[in-house]
Motif scaffolding. Structure first.
Motif: not given
Length: 153
Positions: A119-124, A128-131
């Motif tokens: 879950r943490a890797q998914k949110y990360q 990154l995509r949003e940034l």
């Protein structure tokens, strides 16, 4: 170690005590002195992680010096007083060879990811995509502002 499956406790004892000495002498002829002043000479066939030893083609020598040939013999670890290491065995080299091997179950095995880590890797990745998208928007805004200011000038 070898093809035998050892438990975690046995592996711990093998790697952290002298229980590994009979393991490096496996399939070699040796002499084991026992606490009751008897001696067993033969080939070490099997060793477990607690230093219990199974020997084959054994000669058992009792306290009076009488010799009895036996097909196999089992020695409990608590009965072992001395293990005679044959001259042809280089202990340091054998120990290095033993400890540099990876256990079979640890070869090429990737650690399993927990749900929390996944879950943490998914949110990360989402962050990154949003940034990256925000950075592209800023660059395109700056580029469009730069071209419009050139046209007005």
């Amino acid at each position: 170690m070898d093809s035998r499956n050892y438990t975690k406790l046995e592996c711990s004892k093998l790697y952290n005590s002298l229980s590994c000495i009979p393991l490096i002498l496996k399939d070699k002829n040796t002499i084991i002195d026992l606490w009751n002043d008897t001696t067993v000479a033969g080939t070490i066939h099997d060793v477990d992680g607690f230093m219990n030893i199974t020997m084959i083609n054994v000669v058992f020598i009792d306290q009076q010096g009488k010799m009895r040939p036996l097909d196999n013999f089992f020695v409990l670890a608590r009965n072992v007083k001395y293990i005679h290491i044959p001259n042809e065995v280089d202990v340091t080299q054998a120990l290095e060879k033993l400890f540099n091997k990876k256990p079979r179950d640890m070869k090429d095995k990737q650690p399993q990811k927990s749900f929390k880590l996944k879950r943490a890797q998914k949110y990360q990745l989402e962050t990154l995509r949003e940034l990256a998208a925000q950075q592209e928007n800023q660059e395109s805004d700056e580029a469009s502002q730069g071209t419009s200011s050139e046209n007005t000038a």
